[in-house]
Structure formats: C-alpha cells, structure tokens
Design an enzyme around this catalytic site. Structure first.
Site, PDB file in Angstrom:
ATOM      1  N   ASP A 192      54.402  28.977  77.051  1.00 43.96           N
ATOM      2  CA  ASP A 192      54.959  27.606  76.910  1.00 43.96           C
ATOM      3  C   ASP A 192      54.388  26.903  75.685  1.00 43.96           C
ATOM      4  O   ASP A 192      53.186  26.540  76.133  1.00 43.96           O
ATOM      5  CB  ASP A 192      54.753  26.663  78.421  1.00 43.96           C
ATOM      6  CG  ASP A 192      55.515  25.175  78.311  1.00 43.96           C
ATOM      7  OD1 ASP A 192      55.520  25.021  77.147  1.00 43.96           O
ATOM      8  OD2 ASP A 192      56.131  24.985  79.182  1.00 43.96           O
ATOM      9  N   HIS A 193      54.886  26.951  74.805  1.00 39.24           N
ATOM     10  CA  HIS A 193      54.356  26.541  73.470  1.00 39.24           C
ATOM     11  C   HIS A 193      53.663  25.117  73.468  1.00 39.24           C
ATOM     12  O   HIS A 193      52.805  24.650  72.672  1.00 39.24           O
ATOM     13  CB  HIS A 193      55.195  26.829  71.907  1.00 39.24           C
ATOM     14  CG  HIS A 193      56.168  25.706  72.062  1.00 39.24           C
ATOM     15  ND1 HIS A 193      57.269  25.974  72.440  1.00 39.24           N
ATOM     16  CD2 HIS A 193      56.112  24.742  71.106  1.00 39.24           C
ATOM     17  CE1 HIS A 193      58.240  24.646  72.155  1.00 39.24           C
ATOM     18  NE2 HIS A 193      57.278  24.165  71.171  1.00 39.24           N
ATOM     19  N   HIS A 249      58.413  22.332  79.558  1.00 38.59           N
ATOM     20  CA  HIS A 249      57.547  21.571  78.681  1.00 38.59           C
ATOM     21  C   HIS A 249      57.129  20.213  79.359  1.00 38.59           C
ATOM     22  O   HIS A 249      56.034  19.929  79.403  1.00 38.59           O
ATOM     23  CB  HIS A 249      57.822  21.230  77.273  1.00 38.59           C
ATOM     24  CG  HIS A 249      58.366  22.430  76.486  1.00 38.59           C
ATOM     25  ND1 HIS A 249      57.815  23.661  76.596  1.00 38.59           N
ATOM     26  CD2 HIS A 249      59.489  22.632  75.716  1.00 38.59           C
ATOM     27  CE1 HIS A 249      58.382  24.527  75.869  1.00 38.59           C
ATOM     28  NE2 HIS A 249      59.310  24.064  75.195  1.00 38.59           N
TER      29      HIS A 249
HETATM   30  C1  BG6 Z   1      61.811  24.643  72.484  1.00 39.99           C
HETATM   31  C2  BG6 Z   1      63.444  24.412  72.699  1.00 39.99           C
HETATM   32  O1  BG6 Z   1      61.308  25.196  73.491  1.00 39.99           O
HETATM   33  O2  BG6 Z   1      61.178  23.597  72.100  1.00 39.99           O
HETATM   34  C3  BG6 Z   1      63.984  23.827  71.596  1.00 39.99           C
HETATM   35  O3  BG6 Z   1      64.122  25.555  73.139  1.00 39.99           O
HETATM   36  C4  BG6 Z   1      63.127  22.688  71.244  1.00 39.99           C
HETATM   37  O4  BG6 Z   1      65.103  23.403  71.948  1.00 39.99           O
HETATM   38  C5  BG6 Z   1      61.725  23.072  70.954  1.00 39.99           C
HETATM   39  O5  BG6 Z   1      63.786  22.194  70.036  1.00 39.99           O
HETATM   40  C6  BG6 Z   1      60.703  21.728  70.625  1.00 39.99           C
HETATM   41  O6  BG6 Z   1      59.593  22.077  70.324  1.00 39.99           O
HETATM   42  P1  BG6 Z   1      58.710  21.087  69.553  1.00 39.99           P
HETATM   43  O7  BG6 Z   1      57.416  21.856  69.309  1.00 39.99           O
HETATM   44  O8  BG6 Z   1      59.297  20.922  68.058  1.00 39.99           O
HETATM   45  O9  BG6 Z   1      58.641  19.947  70.346  1.00 39.99           O
END
Ligand code: BG6
Length: 500
Positions: A183-184, A246
C-alpha cells in the site's frame, strides 16, 4: 545504515508502466544513496521480447524521465549494468524452468544464496498463478534467515470474498511472513511521521481521544482525472481504488493504540484491531453515511475539463463513483462517538492528502472573533502531500485594545529541515522489503478486515440503484451532499489549499 544482504530482485511485468515509472527510479535513488546491497541483480521478466541492452536503455530513459534523482549519465550506466531481462510467459508453467535456469546463471555473477524477491508488477489476474508456479519450481525458499519474498501490488481483491480467496491461494505457496502486500501510502514519509508525532510526543497522546477530539477528517484529493485508465477505473471506482486501502490505513494510524514496540507484528496487530472496531455500515444507513459522486464537465482557467462520462473507455451511462465520502465510527473506549470523516476524489480542486484532528471547543466562548474564521476548535493538520508538515491552528489576541481573537497557525514544514531528502514511497518500501521488514506492508488479516468493512457499502449500492450518485463540477471540492454528512452546526469539510 546497514546495507541489505546481496540479492536478486525479480520483477514480473518488467515491460509495464509501474516498473519504468516507479520501481526502477526508486531502486536508482537507493543506489545513489548507497543503500542497495553490495552485490545485486534486477531481473526483469515480461512477454515483450527484448535483450538486456534494450531493457537497460528503456530503464535509463525511465530514470531520466521519472526519477526524483536523475543522477549523471555514468551513474545511470553503472546502475543499469545490474539490470537483466528475460522474455517469458508468466502464465506458462514451463517458462519457470527458464526463470530458474536464469537465476542459477545470475547467482554465479551475484552469489546471494537464493536471497530472492519476486515482485508482481502485473495485472491482478497473475497474482494467483505466479506464486503457484514459483512454488512448483522450488523458488519459494522458506525458513532461512532471509526467505524468498513475494511482493503483491494492489488491487488486492475487489471484495472480501476475492481477497480471501487470493490470501488463501498465496498462503498455499508462501508463508504469510514472506508475503509483502504493497500500500504505497504507508511508504510516504509523513504517513510514518504520524507514528512519531503521536508516540514520541507526550503532549498529544493525552488529548488523542473522545474527551478532547470532536472529529477527525481525512482527505486524499486529486486534481487529475482518470488519465486514460478508464478501462480499469470504470470497473473499480473510488471506494475500491483509494478508500478501502489508502484511506483506511491512514484512519488506522490515527486511531490505533500505541504499539508495545516498533516492529511489524506489534504495529500491524494494532492496525487490525482498529479495522475490527469500525462500526459496520448497515444497508439502510448507506445513503446517509456514504456519499458517492461523479465529476461533470466544467472549465478551469478558461480550459474545458471533461466530465467522467466523457473520459476514454468509460461505459456510457456508467454509475462508477469518482468521489466518495464516508462517516465512520471506531467503536472502542478511546474513540466512542467521535466521527471520522474520510473522502477521496478525482478532479477536485487541488492535489492534497491531509489528516485534520479537530479538537473540542472551549466550554464557554469568552472572546469576540475578528472574523468568522476564528477556530473555535483548535486543529492539528497533518500534511502528507504536498508541503509535508504539520500545522497547529489556534487563537491569539489581536494587538490593541479589548480582547479580540484571531486564528493563527504554528507551522512545521519538512522543507525547513534544510536538505532533508524525502524518500519516494517505493524507495522506502523496496528497501524495507530487501531488509525483510514487513512493518509498512499490509497483513492478510488487515486486508480482509478492511474489505469486510466496505463490502456492505458496495452491496448496498448494487442492490439499491435509488441511492443517489451525486455529481460535482470537475475542479470543485466535490458534491455539496458531502457537507451534509457532517454532524453539528456550521461544520464543513476543510477546503485545503495546495499551500496552507
Ligand atoms: C493509486 C490509485 O493507488 O493511488 C490511483 O490507484 C491514485 O488512482 C494514486 O491516483 C494516488 O497516489 P498518490 O501517491 O499520488 O496520492
């Protein structure tokens, strides 16, 4: 900092977007910071036919194009010498014999005693097949000090049932301790700072509960639309794409109890307890507690912005939500009765990720505000992106006669730490995985608990088409209906600016 042990990192889906945009630039950053192992090889695997040289050239241009640290040409060349490529079909079991042979050959160049990471940067349809064939070829080494690790990208299932099935399958072939679910958001520096802010400062913890906190607001807003991902996104929507993973992870970090120590088991035990304490949303309450919406055409600075239904590969008349806002309760002693408002959407005004703790107001209002903007409730704003930092909003006396009060900010910006380099999320996660530390990866039971919470909402939407799908102009802060989720008079979502 100790370097990870020598290893071979195998990327399935190496000719895809994630590899060139995120994984390779992140590995290059680690290389530049001398945080890669002394000896390492990255083996890219994909269906596209190409040789090592071609793969290296593509990855080098990827670093130049997408890298936070682009380095100099000799640095990029030196790094790319560690990259190799094999063209295989990951759905064909026979091809795993080729992979195994290739690994044995690479081990001669980089002896690492079978310390392998298998990264599935592939479409989810491959998540069950790859581990099965890896195991069939004895590539799931268990039980040593550094067993093989399997990294699984999102989406991890599309419902509780599919996530359970996927977990069971993965756990047939790899032990749970070998599975690293990405989960980045957990790789973001300021998300980790939540733990430090809460548990390294004596002043916050006594206030961090229902006695002092009125409500919590969590926002992940994006100004971009679905950017050519219509074919994927239209079957997924904001609730599955962002909220189930997230946003619920952020909520868990705000709400969790202090872990007894900073390690994967202790922290992840506390996270899962929060998910189990989330009050289930009943079908009959869905329309009141969850607002879904789609962006409609609008214009910004004289430029037209397409509506969701006009985006490429979106089905005509689609009812997929590009925005979702939800009121949640964590039913435990710490949080009983405190609403957590969480929202996310595409094509909102700004790209902002933040958490706002709204403290209760003073029991009696003594002073006159100079403007209606006076914070009757102190707020702690934790900025995750952009302008990473923390703002405390409180009231001060306006100089001069009388007792007029005005809202002011006490600001801490990460950028004030001078040259403090903020790692990209993938950098941190890859490094942790190389070191065998799963703290910032989602555990199987947590993924299931999060799906268990959102599944009834998806079911209610499916069974009750009369639950409204609101619309909001592209570039706005979302549907006005989302404000009605909020309890209490004059309570509304914060409208964060990019720079606050
Ligand atoms: C991803 C989603 O997990 O997270 C995307 O699939 C989204 O739709 C992205 O744009 C958002 O990540 P961040 O790090 O830019 O907030």
């Amino acid at each position: 900092m100790k370097k990870p042990q020598d290893l071979i990192l195998v990327i399935f889906g190496a000719s895809g977007d994630l590899t060139v945009r995120k994984l390779i630039p992140a590995l290059f950053n680690l290389f530049m910071k001398e945080q890669m192992p002394e000896h390492f090889v990255v083996l890219g695997l994909g269906r596209t036919a190409m040789d090592d040289e071609h793969f290296r050239q593509q990855m080098e241009s990827g670093i130049e194009r997408y890298g936070k640290n682009k380095g100099q040409a000799p640095d990029r060349k030196a790094f790319c010498q560690h990259l190799h490529y094999s063209s295989v079909n990951p759905s064909a079991q026979a091809d795993y014999a080729i992979i195994k042979e290739k690994l044995e050959a690479l081990e001669r160049k980089c002896p690492c005693e079978g310390n392998y990471i298998f990264y599935m940067a592939t479409p989810p349809s491959m998540f069950e097949i790859i581990p099965q064939y890896l195991q069939a070829h004895g590539l799931n080494k268990q039980g040593s000090s550094l067993p093989s690790r399997l990294v699984v990208e999102k989406p991890f299932g599309v419902s509780l049932e599919s996530a359970r099935t996927l977990n069971r399958k993965l756990q047939n072939y790899f032990d749970e301790s070998q599975i690293y679910r990405i989960d980045h958001y957990l790789g973001k520096e300021t998300v980790q700072n939540m733990l430090v802010t809460r548990f390294a400062n004596g002043i916050f913890e006594p206030l961090w509960n229902r006695n002092f906190v009125e409500r919590v607001e969590i926002t992940s807003a994006e100004s971009i639309g679905i950017e050519g991902r219509g074919a994927f996104y239209d079957h997924i929507g904001a609730l599955r794409d962002m909220l189930q993973n997230h946003l619920l992870q952020l909520l868990a970090l705000v709400a969790m109890e202090p872990p007894s120590q900073i390690d994967a088991t202790a922290i992840r035990n506390e996270v899962v307890k929060v998910f189990h304490a989330l009050r289930p949303i009943k079908e009959e309450n869905t329309a009141k507690q969850v607002i879904r919406a789609q962006y409609s055409p609008a214009s910004s600075g004289g430029k037209p912005l397409a509506g969701y239904l006009d985006e490429k590969n979106v089905r005509p008349g689609s009812r997929t939500e590009s925005y979702v806002a939800m009121k949640c309760y964590v039913d435990n002693w710490r949080w009983g009765g405190v609403p957590f408002y969480i929202r996310t959407g595409k094509r909102l005004t700004n790209k902002v990720v933040e958490i706002v703790i709204h403290f209760k107001e003073t029991p009696h209002r003594l002073f006159c505000p100079v403007s209606s903007e006076l914070n009757h409730n102190n707020q702690l704003v934790i900025r995750i992106q952009p302008d990473e930092g923390i703002v405390f909003k409180f009231n001060m006396k306006v100089p001069g006669a009388g007792f007029k009060a005005q809202a002011v900010d006490m600001n801490f910006n990460y950028s004030d730490l001078g040259n403090a380099y903020i790692s990209e999320a993938y950098e941190r996660l890859l490094l942790d995985c190389m070191n065998g530390d799963a703290t910032l990866f989602t555990r199987g039971d947590a993924v299931e608990a999060a799906w268990k919470y959102v599944d009834p909402v998806l079911a209610a939407w499916h069974h009750n088409p009369e639950i409204p799908l609101y619309s909001y102009p592209a570039g706005s802060w979302g549907p006005t209906a989302a404000d009605e989720l909020m309890e209490g008079e004059n309570t509304a979502w914060r409208k964060p600016r990019s720079v606050d």
